[in-house]
Design a protein around this motif. Structure first.
Motif, PDB file in Angstrom:
ATOM      1  N   MET A 103      68.935 116.789 -28.214  1.00 42.57           N
ATOM      2  CA  MET A 103      68.490 115.437 -29.251  1.00 42.57           C
ATOM      3  C   MET A 103      68.028 114.159 -28.292  1.00 42.57           C
ATOM      4  O   MET A 103      66.870 113.570 -28.619  1.00 42.57           O
ATOM      5  N   PHE A 104      68.569 113.845 -27.381  1.00 44.64           N
ATOM      6  CA  PHE A 104      68.426 112.532 -26.766  1.00 44.64           C
ATOM      7  C   PHE A 104      68.264 112.448 -25.412  1.00 44.64           C
ATOM      8  O   PHE A 104      69.183 112.979 -24.405  1.00 44.64           O
ATOM      9  N   PRO A 105      66.963 112.427 -24.752  1.00 47.44           N
ATOM     10  CA  PRO A 105      66.791 112.808 -23.289  1.00 47.44           C
ATOM     11  C   PRO A 105      67.380 111.809 -22.510  1.00 47.44           C
ATOM     12  O   PRO A 105      67.581 111.803 -21.222  1.00 47.44           O
ATOM     13  N   ASP A 106      67.915 110.544 -23.092  1.00 53.92           N
ATOM     14  CA  ASP A 106      68.639 109.543 -22.142  1.00 53.92           C
ATOM     15  C   ASP A 106      70.019 109.989 -21.877  1.00 53.92           C
ATOM     16  O   ASP A 106      70.750 109.652 -20.980  1.00 53.92           O
ATOM     17  N   GLN A 107      70.433 111.135 -22.367  1.00 49.09           N
ATOM     18  CA  GLN A 107      72.005 111.540 -22.343  1.00 49.09           C
ATOM     19  C   GLN A 107      71.739 112.919 -21.700  1.00 49.09           C
ATOM     20  O   GLN A 107      72.928 113.709 -21.715  1.00 49.09           O
ATOM     21  N   VAL A 108      70.888 113.213 -20.810  1.00 41.95           N
ATOM     22  CA  VAL A 108      70.641 114.517 -19.952  1.00 41.95           C
ATOM     23  C   VAL A 108      69.951 114.050 -18.777  1.00 41.95           C
ATOM     24  O   VAL A 108      68.850 113.242 -18.936  1.00 41.95           O
ATOM     25  N   MET A 109      70.570 114.332 -17.490  1.00 41.81           N
ATOM     26  CA  MET A 109      69.849 113.782 -16.205  1.00 41.81           C
ATOM     27  C   MET A 109      70.007 114.811 -15.025  1.00 41.81           C
ATOM     28  O   MET A 109      70.879 115.950 -15.485  1.00 41.81           O
ATOM     29  N   SER A 110      69.509 114.625 -13.995  1.00 41.10           N
ATOM     30  CA  SER A 110      69.764 115.478 -12.715  1.00 41.10           C
ATOM     31  C   SER A 110      70.092 114.576 -11.646  1.00 41.10           C
ATOM     32  O   SER A 110      69.736 113.678 -11.555  1.00 41.10           O
ATOM     33  N   VAL A 111      70.930 115.552 -10.802  1.00 45.36           N
ATOM     34  CA  VAL A 111      70.987 114.748  -9.348  1.00 45.36           C
ATOM     35  C   VAL A 111      70.865 115.794  -8.400  1.00 45.36           C
ATOM     36  O   VAL A 111      71.366 116.963  -8.279  1.00 45.36           O
ATOM     37  N   MET A 112      69.909 115.263  -7.445  1.00 50.96           N
ATOM     38  CA  MET A 112      69.548 116.447  -6.384  1.00 50.96           C
ATOM     39  C   MET A 112      70.210 116.128  -5.047  1.00 50.96           C
ATOM     40  O   MET A 112      70.314 114.793  -4.618  1.00 50.96           O
ATOM     41  N   VAL A 113      71.032 116.906  -4.350  1.00 50.17           N
ATOM     42  CA  VAL A 113      71.575 116.418  -3.212  1.00 50.17           C
ATOM     43  C   VAL A 113      71.031 117.421  -2.088  1.00 50.17           C
ATOM     44  O   VAL A 113      70.803 118.822  -2.351  1.00 50.17           O
ATOM     45  N   ALA A 114      70.470 116.580  -1.287  1.00 50.20           N
ATOM     46  CA  ALA A 114      69.481 117.505  -0.150  1.00 50.20           C
ATOM     47  C   ALA A 114      70.764 118.301   0.787  1.00 50.20           C
ATOM     48  O   ALA A 114      71.572 117.483   1.295  1.00 50.20           O
ATOM     49  N   LEU A 115      70.425 119.386   0.976  1.00 51.56           N
ATOM     50  CA  LEU A 115      71.246 120.175   2.135  1.00 51.56           C
ATOM     51  C   LEU A 115      70.457 120.341   3.115  1.00 51.56           C
ATOM     52  O   LEU A 115      71.347 120.405   4.311  1.00 51.56           O
ATOM     53  N   THR A 116      69.219 120.171   3.445  1.00 55.06           N
ATOM     54  CA  THR A 116      68.393 119.912   4.607  1.00 55.06           C
ATOM     55  C   THR A 116      67.570 118.669   4.557  1.00 55.06           C
ATOM     56  O   THR A 116      67.418 118.154   3.548  1.00 55.06           O
ATOM     57  N   GLU A 117      67.024 118.453   5.565  1.00 54.43           N
ATOM     58  CA  GLU A 117      66.152 117.244   5.442  1.00 54.43           C
ATOM     59  C   GLU A 117      64.804 117.498   4.559  1.00 54.43           C
ATOM     60  O   GLU A 117      64.245 118.543   4.452  1.00 54.43           O
ATOM     61  N   ALA A 118      64.302 116.782   3.531  1.00 54.79           N
ATOM     62  CA  ALA A 118      63.527 116.638   2.631  1.00 54.79           C
ATOM     63  C   ALA A 118      62.288 115.704   3.205  1.00 54.79           C
ATOM     64  O   ALA A 118      62.669 114.433   3.195  1.00 54.79           O
ATOM     65  N   ASN A 119      60.915 116.118   3.478  1.00 56.78           N
ATOM     66  CA  ASN A 119      60.062 114.858   3.817  1.00 56.78           C
ATOM     67  C   ASN A 119      58.559 115.499   3.351  1.00 56.78           C
ATOM     68  O   ASN A 119      58.491 116.583   2.673  1.00 56.78           O
ATOM     69  N   ARG A 120      57.679 114.753   3.732  1.00 54.96           N
ATOM     70  CA  ARG A 120      56.218 115.145   3.078  1.00 54.96           C
ATOM     71  C   ARG A 120      55.792 116.310   3.645  1.00 54.96           C
ATOM     72  O   ARG A 120      55.053 117.278   2.751  1.00 54.96           O
ATOM     73  N   GLU A 121      56.328 116.599   4.846  1.00 58.42           N
ATOM     74  CA  GLU A 121      55.700 118.062   5.497  1.00 58.42           C
ATOM     75  C   GLU A 121      56.369 119.174   4.926  1.00 58.42           C
ATOM     76  O   GLU A 121      55.542 120.302   4.616  1.00 58.42           O
ATOM     77  N   ASN A 122      57.810 119.304   4.573  1.00 56.59           N
ATOM     78  CA  ASN A 122      58.274 120.419   3.784  1.00 56.59           C
ATOM     79  C   ASN A 122      58.196 120.364   2.358  1.00 56.59           C
ATOM     80  O   ASN A 122      59.110 121.069   1.581  1.00 56.59           O
ATOM     81  N   GLY A 123      57.801 119.397   1.819  1.00 57.80           N
ATOM     82  CA  GLY A 123      57.523 119.510   0.188  1.00 57.80           C
ATOM     83  C   GLY A 123      58.517 118.643  -0.310  1.00 57.80           C
ATOM     84  O   GLY A 123      59.256 119.285  -1.313  1.00 57.80           O
ATOM     85  N   CYS A 124      58.658 117.489   0.004  1.00 59.06           N
ATOM     86  CA  CYS A 124      59.623 116.559  -0.702  1.00 59.06           C
ATOM     87  C   CYS A 124      59.490 116.399  -1.958  1.00 59.06           C
ATOM     88  O   CYS A 124      58.473 116.431  -2.520  1.00 59.06           O
ATOM     89  N   LEU A 125      60.500 115.773  -2.905  1.00 63.78           N
ATOM     90  CA  LEU A 125      60.252 115.402  -4.230  1.00 63.78           C
ATOM     91  C   LEU A 125      59.526 114.264  -4.245  1.00 63.78           C
ATOM     92  O   LEU A 125      59.394 113.270  -3.612  1.00 63.78           O
ATOM     93  N   GLN A 126      58.138 114.171  -5.335  1.00 61.45           N
ATOM     94  CA  GLN A 126      57.308 113.073  -5.562  1.00 61.45           C
ATOM     95  C   GLN A 126      57.649 112.774  -6.963  1.00 61.45           C
ATOM     96  O   GLN A 126      57.716 113.582  -7.849  1.00 61.45           O
ATOM     97  N   VAL A 127      57.726 111.346  -7.266  1.00 61.65           N
ATOM     98  CA  VAL A 127      58.109 110.869  -8.801  1.00 61.65           C
ATOM     99  C   VAL A 127      57.005 109.758  -9.031  1.00 61.65           C
ATOM    100  O   VAL A 127      56.331 109.229  -7.941  1.00 61.65           O
ATOM    101  N   ILE A 128      56.750 109.586 -10.259  1.00 59.78           N
ATOM    102  CA  ILE A 128      56.022 108.712 -10.511  1.00 59.78           C
ATOM    103  C   ILE A 128      56.945 107.411 -11.070  1.00 59.78           C
ATOM    104  O   ILE A 128      57.524 107.514 -12.364  1.00 59.78           O
ATOM    105  N   LYS A 129      57.074 106.364 -10.500  1.00 55.18           N
ATOM    106  CA  LYS A 129      58.110 105.405 -10.695  1.00 55.18           C
ATOM    107  C   LYS A 129      58.022 104.823 -12.234  1.00 55.18           C
ATOM    108  O   LYS A 129      56.691 104.164 -12.459  1.00 55.18           O
TER     109      LYS A 129
END
Length: 287
Positions: free
Chosen positions: A130-156
């Motif tokens: 029902m409520f998108p403010d009450q569901v969320m995600s947490v990403m924990v990097a196990l390896t390095e994440a950068n532009r070269e290997n396809g890191c997450l991109q977000v629209i701020k």
């Protein structure tokens, strides 16, 4: 004021609500991260239950998804005091924190596929949370994440747009690209480059994507998804989303004995509601 029960500062809470995400550097120690990555590589259940999902070019991204956190280091991480209390702060703290699911993302060198622009709530809307403010995600990097290997991109700040219509993009669910293009004209694109152990907390309506991994290095991460007990999911057959989490001390990740993931309730691709056609997806332009 930062405390054990409120591990995030007022400034971090402000960034989350303003931007739709907040990055916490060194959320997991080097020893914790190395242990989690080692188990991710070696636990047979994780590999056996991995799903291959094609992007629009046919490249594959592998993920293993399970619902109930067990007595294994991943279960200890998602139930750890530092994690549960931080998530509780971000979702308001008025209702007990529950675990919707966790997934191990496995983006291999040269062949790891892209994730199209989407909101997590674009998927979870089909579960009828029902409520998108009450569901969320947490990403924990196990390896390095950068532009070269396809890191997450977000629209701020894109979480303030509300839910965008989604359609099918390969075997994934993608956001309406007209709205994505408009968002990119209006708000900043951010590459979330992470070191192993960094954690990215993000809102269910934050638009995000990741490019294919064309580098020589893997990009692996664990993503834990949380819900509040008050946020009913009317079309979700698993039950973890409504069971309050029993926290464990942070040291459990390194110090407690643990079990294999072989007893985990992994998702099967044919049971994923996000991949089922409800009739309106074909009207959404996703490329």
């Amino acid at each position: 004021m930062v405390s054990q029960n409120k591990p995030l500062s007022d400034g971090q809470l402000h960034h989350y609500h303003q931007d739709g995400y907040v990055l916490v550097k060194g959320f997991c120690s080097k020893a914790e991260t190395e242990k989690l990555y080692k188990i991710a590589l070696e636990d047979e259940a994780m590999g056996k239950n991995a799903l291959d999902l094609n992007d629009q070019t046919g490249k594959k991204t592998r993920l293993s998804l399970w619902f109930t956190p067990g007595n294994d280091p991943f279960g200890y991480l998602v139930r750890s005091e530092k994690m549960v209390h931080a998530v509780g702060q971000l979702m308001g703290g008025e209702s007990p924190v529950c675990h919707f699911h966790s997934k191990l993302m496995q983006k291999e060198p040269k062949v790891g596929g892209a994730w199209e622009w989407h909101q997590d709530y674009g998927y979870w809307y089909k579960n009828q949370f029902m409520f998108p403010d009450q569901v969320m995600s947490v990403m924990v990097a196990l390896t390095e994440a950068n532009r070269e290997n396809g890191c997450l991109q977000v629209i701020k700040g894109s979480h303030k747009m509300g839910r965008v219509n989604h359609g099918f993009a390969g075997e994934q669910v993608g956001a309406d690209m007209e709205m994505v293009d408009n968002a990119l004209k209006t708000m900043d694109l951010v590459y979330c480059e992470l070191e192993p152990g960094d954690a990215l907390f993000f809102h269910s309506n934050l638009l995000h994507r990741s490019a294919a991994n064309l580098s020589d290095h893997p990009r692996w991460s664990i993503i834990a998804c949380y819900n509040t007990q008050a946020n009913i999911a009317y079309k979700e057959t698993s039950t973890a989303w409504k069971v309050p989490l029993q926290t464990v001390p942070n040291e459990a990740i390194l110090e407690w004995e643990y079990e294999s993931l072989s007893n985990a309730d992994f998702l099967k691709k044919e049971n994923d509601p996000a991949l089922k056609d409800t009739g309106w997806e074909g009207d959404v332009k996703v490329n």
